[in-house]
Design a protein around this motif. Sequence first.
Motif, PDB file in Angstrom:
ATOM      1  N   SER A 141      42.812  35.087  28.348  1.00  0.00           N
ATOM      2  CA  SER A 141      41.873  36.084  28.885  1.00  0.00           C
ATOM      3  C   SER A 141      41.928  37.374  28.082  1.00  0.00           C
ATOM      4  CB  SER A 141      42.204  36.348  30.354  1.00  0.00           C
ATOM      5  OG  SER A 141      41.381  37.358  30.878  1.00  0.00           O
ATOM      6  N   LYS A 189      38.963  39.177  25.871  1.00  0.00           N
ATOM      7  CA  LYS A 189      38.571  40.573  26.056  1.00  0.00           C
ATOM      8  C   LYS A 189      38.751  41.363  24.757  1.00  0.00           C
ATOM      9  CE  LYS A 189      39.458  40.869  31.028  1.00  0.00           C
ATOM     10  NZ  LYS A 189      40.261  41.499  32.101  1.00  0.00           N
ATOM     11  N   LYS A 197      35.977  43.392  22.687  1.00  0.00           N
ATOM     12  CA  LYS A 197      36.181  44.782  22.274  1.00  0.00           C
ATOM     13  C   LYS A 197      35.986  44.932  20.763  1.00  0.00           C
ATOM     14  CE  LYS A 197      37.474  47.193  25.944  1.00  0.00           C
ATOM     15  NZ  LYS A 197      36.759  48.438  26.339  1.00  0.00           N
ATOM     16  N   ASP A 213      32.227  47.846  29.696  1.00  0.00           N
ATOM     17  CA  ASP A 213      33.052  46.875  30.419  1.00  0.00           C
ATOM     18  C   ASP A 213      32.504  46.610  31.823  1.00  0.00           C
ATOM     19  OD1 ASP A 213      34.761  46.563  28.290  1.00  0.00           O
ATOM     20  OD2 ASP A 213      36.150  48.133  28.958  1.00  0.00           O
ATOM     21  N   LYS A 214      32.162  47.672  32.548  1.00  0.00           N
ATOM     22  CA  LYS A 214      31.641  47.518  33.910  1.00  0.00           C
ATOM     23  C   LYS A 214      30.283  46.821  33.884  1.00  0.00           C
ATOM     24  CE  LYS A 214      32.355  48.598  38.303  1.00  0.00           C
ATOM     25  NZ  LYS A 214      33.554  48.148  39.039  1.00  0.00           N
ATOM     26  N   ARG A 220      29.279  44.706  31.627  1.00  0.00           N
ATOM     27  CA  ARG A 220      29.493  43.295  31.288  1.00  0.00           C
ATOM     28  C   ARG A 220      29.947  42.509  32.526  1.00  0.00           C
ATOM     29  NH1 ARG A 220      32.500  43.745  26.847  1.00  0.00           N
ATOM     30  NH2 ARG A 220      30.778  43.315  25.429  1.00  0.00           N
ATOM     31  N   GLU A 221      30.833  43.106  33.321  1.00  0.00           N
ATOM     32  CA  GLU A 221      31.310  42.441  34.529  1.00  0.00           C
ATOM     33  C   GLU A 221      30.177  42.219  35.536  1.00  0.00           C
ATOM     34  OE1 GLU A 221      34.432  44.839  36.093  1.00  0.00           O
ATOM     35  OE2 GLU A 221      35.755  44.574  34.358  1.00  0.00           O
ATOM     36  N   ASN A 222      29.195  43.110  35.529  1.00  0.00           N
ATOM     37  CA  ASN A 222      28.077  43.026  36.473  1.00  0.00           C
ATOM     38  C   ASN A 222      26.756  42.827  35.722  1.00  0.00           C
ATOM     39  OD1 ASN A 222      29.464  43.989  39.176  1.00  0.00           O
ATOM     40  ND2 ASN A 222      30.158  45.391  37.585  1.00  0.00           N
ATOM     41  N   ARG A 223      26.798  42.034  34.663  1.00  0.00           N
ATOM     42  CA  ARG A 223      25.624  41.932  33.792  1.00  0.00           C
ATOM     43  C   ARG A 223      24.411  41.322  34.489  1.00  0.00           C
ATOM     44  NH1 ARG A 223      29.605  38.656  32.236  1.00  0.00           N
ATOM     45  NH2 ARG A 223      29.273  36.413  31.924  1.00  0.00           N
ATOM     46  N   ILE A 259      25.925  42.975  26.373  1.00  0.00           N
ATOM     47  CA  ILE A 259      26.862  42.834  27.490  1.00  0.00           C
ATOM     48  C   ILE A 259      27.069  41.382  27.847  1.00  0.00           C
ATOM     49  CG2 ILE A 259      26.526  45.113  28.490  1.00  0.00           C
ATOM     50  CD1 ILE A 259      24.521  43.896  30.432  1.00  0.00           C
ATOM     51  N   ALA A 309      28.869  37.749  27.807  1.00  0.00           N
ATOM     52  CA  ALA A 309      30.271  37.345  27.737  1.00  0.00           C
ATOM     53  C   ALA A 309      30.567  36.625  26.427  1.00  0.00           C
ATOM     54  CB  ALA A 309      30.625  36.432  28.903  1.00  0.00           C
TER      55      ALA A 309
END
Length: 374
Positions: free
Chosen positions: A45, A49, A53, A170-171, A173-176, A369, A371
């Motif tokens: 993981s 990430k 980045k 990052d945020k 991408r998590e909530n894309r 964004i 994954a």
Amino acid sequence: MSPYRPNPFFSTTNTFFVPSVGDKVDNAVAQAKAYGKDAQAQASSLAHKADLKFQDAKEAVKDTVVDATQDTPTGIDLYARFALAGALGCAVTHGALTPVDVVKTRIQLEPEVYNKGMVGGFRQIIANEGAGALLTGFGPTAVGYAIQGAFKFGGYEFWKKKAIDVLGVDKARENRQAVYLGASAIAEFFADIALCPLEATRIRLVSQPTFANGLAGGFARILREEGPAAFYAGFGPILFKQVPYTMAKFAVFEVAAEKILAATGKSKDSLTGGQSTGLNLSAGLIAGMAAAVISQPADTLLSKINKSKGAPGQSTSSRLVQMAGQLGVKGLFTGMTTRLVMIGTLTAGQFLIYGDIKKALNAKGGVEISAVPK
């Protein structure tokens, strides 16, 4: 003779005394394996990430380096190029599919007459009105969807970038999925304000072939006889149709493209021209099918409400409720097969043209964004 009883001191299964050395070793090995698997998962993981980045950093550096041999657009210039690419993509695809749209609209408006499917509908219209009837409404279709495409695609890129700026990469991408849905919904709302008058004119021309002689005549007659409000009689159903359609279109496209890239193990930048074309077509076709099903009921109501004037004093909402009740679930999905063909082809073509024109105009999107590394 008394039965044999093992000495508990030497038993390896006794819970009263301290476990044997063998048990301790086995437990230690099992725990080490469990910790190893957990560490491997965490390392995987973290590596993913870190890769994301690294890709983000590469893009940031790439965007800040000014290439002396190439003009890199930013700000209004960049979004104007997105809008132009969207306008051309939508105008070309919607214009080319005008004959299919004519048949689809006739099936929705007069199912008792056009009841032989898409191919049968083509034959009926050509036999009764000539082949030229299949191009009815071409003018408002091309112009209307060029304007809508500019707002839709340009707006989507703009609002997606704004969401990324507010949330952070990052945020976001998590909530894309939420970013895709929100950006497309806002973009489509403004696009529909521009589209609605031209869509009303198109439907009137298709449903009443003798109403006017083209876009200018139809627009002028509606304005003269019914006033400006008539152009927005279908604004409610067009929002109900287009906003979910566009949300599904962009969100499903993004997810489908991400899944296809993940399955191939390639990044977007590593694709050849042919592979990029295949990606846009495949993801666009999937997105178009999903969007067509979601928006079909509202599309039928939009065709119905623009076919003729409402009764004096009758509100748009009451007309919609009345029409929906009369049609029922089956009626609301009339012409679904035709629309699947139309929207699937149209959406795939739009994303293909949009991608090619963006590349030609050197219009690169904002921060990715997905994954899947770019």
